[in-house]
Design a protein around this motif. Structure first.
Motif, PDB file in Angstrom:
ATOM      1  N   GLY A   1      -1.945   1.342  -2.051  1.00  0.00           N
ATOM      2  CA  GLY A   1      -0.398   1.498  -3.023  1.00  0.00           C
ATOM      3  C   GLY A   1       0.579   1.599  -2.170  1.00  0.00           C
ATOM      4  N   ARG A   2       1.810   2.239  -2.361  1.00  0.00           N
ATOM      5  CA  ARG A   2       2.808   2.662  -1.611  1.00  0.00           C
ATOM      6  C   ARG A   2       2.738   3.657  -0.710  1.00  0.00           C
ATOM      7  NH1 ARG A   2       8.571   0.854  -2.911  1.00  0.00           N
ATOM      8  NH2 ARG A   2       7.013  -0.295  -4.161  1.00  0.00           N
ATOM      9  N   ASN A   3       2.432   3.156   1.125  1.00  0.00           N
ATOM     10  CA  ASN A   3       2.854   3.622   2.015  1.00  0.00           C
ATOM     11  C   ASN A   3       4.402   3.742   2.990  1.00  0.00           C
ATOM     12  OD1 ASN A   3      -0.699   4.008   3.074  1.00  0.00           O
ATOM     13  ND2 ASN A   3       0.112   2.566   1.159  1.00  0.00           N
ATOM     14  N   LEU A   4       4.036   4.092   3.895  1.00  0.00           N
ATOM     15  CA  LEU A   4       5.237   4.149   4.848  1.00  0.00           C
ATOM     16  C   LEU A   4       4.952   4.072   6.410  1.00  0.00           C
ATOM     17  CD1 LEU A   4       7.335   7.305   4.566  1.00  0.00           C
ATOM     18  CD2 LEU A   4       8.221   5.167   4.004  1.00  0.00           C
ATOM     19  N   VAL A   5       5.694   3.243   6.735  1.00  0.00           N
ATOM     20  CA  VAL A   5       5.426   2.458   8.759  1.00  0.00           C
ATOM     21  C   VAL A   5       6.762   2.576   8.531  1.00  0.00           C
ATOM     22  CG1 VAL A   5       4.942   0.893   9.946  1.00  0.00           C
ATOM     23  CG2 VAL A   5       3.877   0.268   7.510  1.00  0.00           C
TER      24      VAL A   5
ATOM     25  N   ILE B   1       8.504  -4.846   9.261  1.00  0.00           N
ATOM     26  CA  ILE B   1       7.015  -5.234   8.431  1.00  0.00           C
ATOM     27  C   ILE B   1       6.590  -6.177   7.316  1.00  0.00           C
ATOM     28  CG2 ILE B   1       7.096  -2.820   7.439  1.00  0.00           C
ATOM     29  CD1 ILE B   1       4.455  -3.761   9.788  1.00  0.00           C
ATOM     30  N   ALA B   2       5.937  -6.367   7.377  1.00  0.00           N
ATOM     31  CA  ALA B   2       5.235  -7.518   6.122  1.00  0.00           C
ATOM     32  C   ALA B   2       6.132  -7.778   5.241  1.00  0.00           C
ATOM     33  CB  ALA B   2       4.241  -6.532   4.930  1.00  0.00           C
ATOM     34  N   GLY B   3       7.399  -8.708   6.134  1.00  0.00           N
ATOM     35  CA  GLY B   3       8.623  -8.285   5.505  1.00  0.00           C
ATOM     36  C   GLY B   3       9.816  -7.957   4.850  1.00  0.00           C
TER      37      GLY B   3
ATOM     38  N   ASP C   1      -4.180  -6.668   7.122  1.00  0.00           N
ATOM     39  CA  ASP C   1      -3.797  -6.901   7.929  1.00  0.00           C
ATOM     40  C   ASP C   1      -2.091  -7.100   7.745  1.00  0.00           C
ATOM     41  OD1 ASP C   1      -5.630  -7.462   9.646  1.00  0.00           O
ATOM     42  OD2 ASP C   1      -5.711  -9.839   9.787  1.00  0.00           O
ATOM     43  N   LEU C   2      -1.301  -6.195   8.531  1.00  0.00           N
ATOM     44  CA  LEU C   2      -0.075  -6.305   8.608  1.00  0.00           C
ATOM     45  C   LEU C   2       0.886  -6.547   9.776  1.00  0.00           C
ATOM     46  CD1 LEU C   2       0.657  -2.736   7.697  1.00  0.00           C
ATOM     47  CD2 LEU C   2       1.393  -4.410   5.900  1.00  0.00           C
TER      48      LEU C   2
ATOM     49  N   GLU D   1      -4.605  -4.272  11.506  1.00  0.00           N
ATOM     50  CA  GLU D   1      -5.721  -4.541  11.054  1.00  0.00           C
ATOM     51  C   GLU D   1      -5.549  -3.010  10.249  1.00  0.00           C
ATOM     52  OE1 GLU D   1      -9.728  -3.536  10.399  1.00  0.00           O
ATOM     53  OE2 GLU D   1      -9.764  -5.120  11.182  1.00  0.00           O
ATOM     54  N   VAL D   2      -5.430  -2.681   9.004  1.00  0.00           N
ATOM     55  CA  VAL D   2      -5.167  -1.534   8.200  1.00  0.00           C
ATOM     56  C   VAL D   2      -6.391  -1.642   7.163  1.00  0.00           C
ATOM     57  CG1 VAL D   2      -2.241  -0.776   8.739  1.00  0.00           C
ATOM     58  CG2 VAL D   2      -3.716  -2.234   6.605  1.00  0.00           C
TER      59      VAL D   2
END
Length: 548
Positions: A248-252, A264-266, A290-291, A303-304
């Motif tokens: 789901g939703r994550n913070l980078v 990140i990821a666009g 992958d991000l 990788e995540v």
């Protein structure tokens, strides 16, 4: 001789051309050194190749010129001295061997340096034995001993590498190189009588010099646990935090030192109110993925692994939660994010807020303007302050007043807007003459530096050695990031501070008097910038005795 293909952190991008030059240089030099040690046939061609590569390294790869000259002189001297059958050739070859060891293990120390010495010396000795036309009487025993020595050194390095028991061993060139340095000498030991045995040692030597030069593989993400990793974008190593690393939703998050313009990821990474650095929200699927982190000059993929747990809801307090998780990661602890700081009010923080109100009562403050938010911690802490104010006979007000104190017990987002408004109000007219007071969790650079001065009740001294150590460790691990109180608690783990509550003031001044009789923390100046300072470009000092 450092060709710039590796670094102490193992995070520098690999230069393939530099790596190939390094491998050819070290192999040719080791063969020449081995021949010199056993007074074998002079190898003028290999010596010339080695000297030429040393010159190329000095010209194109920023290798130290003096080191390159010494290398060239030694490697050319060995065959010349052997041709004249001078005994000193063996000593020059030994000096060349030492140089090969140093060049191979550049940037390494301790046990790793010892392993480098054993492996390189053992392979070089084998090269020397292989060049002899007439084998010594104990040739078989010597090659067996050298082969076993290489196997032991390789196995030790494999165990030290940290990749021996996970998929990085077979998914990365670093891991495959380590497999070769163990397996090939082992095969040669059993089949050492074959003519190709020296070729096997050549392969093992090249594998060793390869893995030493390679960047260490990134630590594998632990499913469902916040991730701290590094991505190399446009030649810059950027620390990256992914929280909570659940489906789901994550913070980078990346530090301010990474610079603007990253995505990140666009999704563009942008600043958040009250938080440091840059942030973006991304959706992660279950399991591995992958991000891509990038900007106009390049991109990098990492990788995540979100695992299969339930999603975690993100809200305005998520940056504070991620920063707290970062403290634990810097300390080396990896655990799922069970709850966030805004989800509860600790007994210590509740007690600190009560004593803060008692302090305001002792100063005969007329009123308190209380600012909280809708989080569980915000509601609970507002109740604590409200109840304590009523008990102390202090009036609560909803608007700025000259003879009032501002007490902020919200999260970072609300605190940022509140302090911005307070700073504007104080610039236009006398406001909050009894001061601006923040809850303990609000002692961060972006918030404290919003106003000229603010006061926080704390159970630790930001200038003490433990706090300074955390500040330096965080800055080193995450691009100069400044500390947070919840991050400090996570970094400490169970060793939470148990000191009495004391008021500390953060002020944007170059020097500030401390409380009478308060000694300066050893080795820690009161003001300035750089590692160890809790608030950048500000001073944090005690302004009260311990509150009882």
């Amino acid at each position: 001789m450092d060709h710039g293909t590796h670094g102490a952190t193992g995070s520098v991008s690999l230069d393939v051309t530099a790596l190939l030059v390094r491998l050819a240089l070290l192999l040719a030099t080791a063969i020449v050194a081995g021949g010199g040690l056993f007074e074998a046939k002079p190898r003028f061609t290999l010596a010339g190749v080695s000297a030429a590569l040393a010159a190329v390294s000095a010209i194109f790869f920023d290798v130290n010129v003096v080191a390159a000259v010494i290398h060239a002189v030694l490697v050319l001297a060995v065959p010349l001295l052997l041709a004249r059958k001078l005994p000193v050739a063996r000593w020059v070859a030994l000096a060349l061997l030492v140089l090969v060891v140093v060049e191979t293990s550049m940037g390494r120390s301790g046990i790793e340096f010892a392993a480098d010495t054993v492996y390189v010396a053992g392979a070089t000795a084998w090269f020397g034995l292989a060049q002899l036309k007439e084998k010594p009487p104990r040739y078989g025993a010597l090659t067996l001993s050298l082969g076993l020595l290489l196997v032991v050194a390789g196995a030790g390095q494999l165990l030290l590498s940290g990749v021996a028991f996970d998929r990085r061993l077979y998914e990365t060139l670093f891991g495959w190189s380590l497999v070769v340095v163990v397996v090939v000498p082992l095969v040669v030991v059993f089949l050492r009588g074959r003519r190709w045995a020296p070729a096997g040692i050549v392969v093992a030597f090249l594998a060793w010099t390869t893995f030493v030069a390679l960047p260490a593989p990134a630590v594998l993400p632990v499913p469902g646990v916040p991730l701290l990793t590094t991505a190399s974008v446009g030649g810059q190593d950027i620390p990256v935090l992914v929280s909570p690393q659940r489906p789901g939703r994550n913070l980078v998050h990346v530090p301010a030192s990474a610079g603007a313009g990253l995505s990140i990821a666009g999704v563009p990474l942008t600043q958040r109110a009250g938080a440091q650095g840059y942030w973006a929200e991304v959706d992660l699927p279950s399991g591995r993925s992958d991000l891509d982190l990038g900007n106009g000059s390049g991109s990098a993929s990492f990788e995540v692994d979100a695992g299969s747990g339930a999603p975690v809801v993100t809200n305005q307090d998520s940056p504070e939660c991620a920063s707290a998780a970062l403290g634990g990661l810097v300390a080396g602890r990896k655990a799922p994010l069970a709850r966030c700081p805004a989800d509860y009010l600790s007994d210590d923080d509740a007690d600190a807020l009560r004593k803060l109100v008692g302090f305001l009562a002792s100063r005969h403050a007329n009123a308190i303007r209380l600012v909280g938010d809708t989080s569980r911690r915000g509601v609970a802490s507002a109740d604590v302050v409200r109840t304590s104010a009523q008990q102390q006979g202090i009036r609560l007000t909803d608007t700025p007043e000259p003879n009032a104190a501002l007490v902020v017990v919200s999260g970072w987002t609300t605190a940022s807007s509140t302090l911005t408004q307070a700073a504007e109000a104080q610039r236009s007219a006398p406001t909050y003459t009894y001061g601006l007071y923040l809850a303990p969790w609000l002692l961060t650079g972006p918030l404290a530096n919003t106003v000229s001065a603010s006061t926080v009740p704390l159970r630790f001294d930001p200038r003490e050695q433990t706090a300074v150590t955390y500040t330096v460790a965080l800055g080193d691990a995450f691009g100069g990031e400044s500390p947070t109180v919840d991050g400090f608690h996570q970094w400490l783990g169970t060793a939470a501070p148990q000191q009495s509550v004391q008021l500390f003031s953060s002020a944007q001044v170059s020097a500030m008097p401390m409380y009478p009789g308060e000694p300066e923390a050893p080795g820690m100046p009161m003001y300035g910038e750089g590692p160890g300072h809790w608030i950048p470009q500000a001073t944090v000092v005690p302004v009260s005795s311990p509150l009882e």
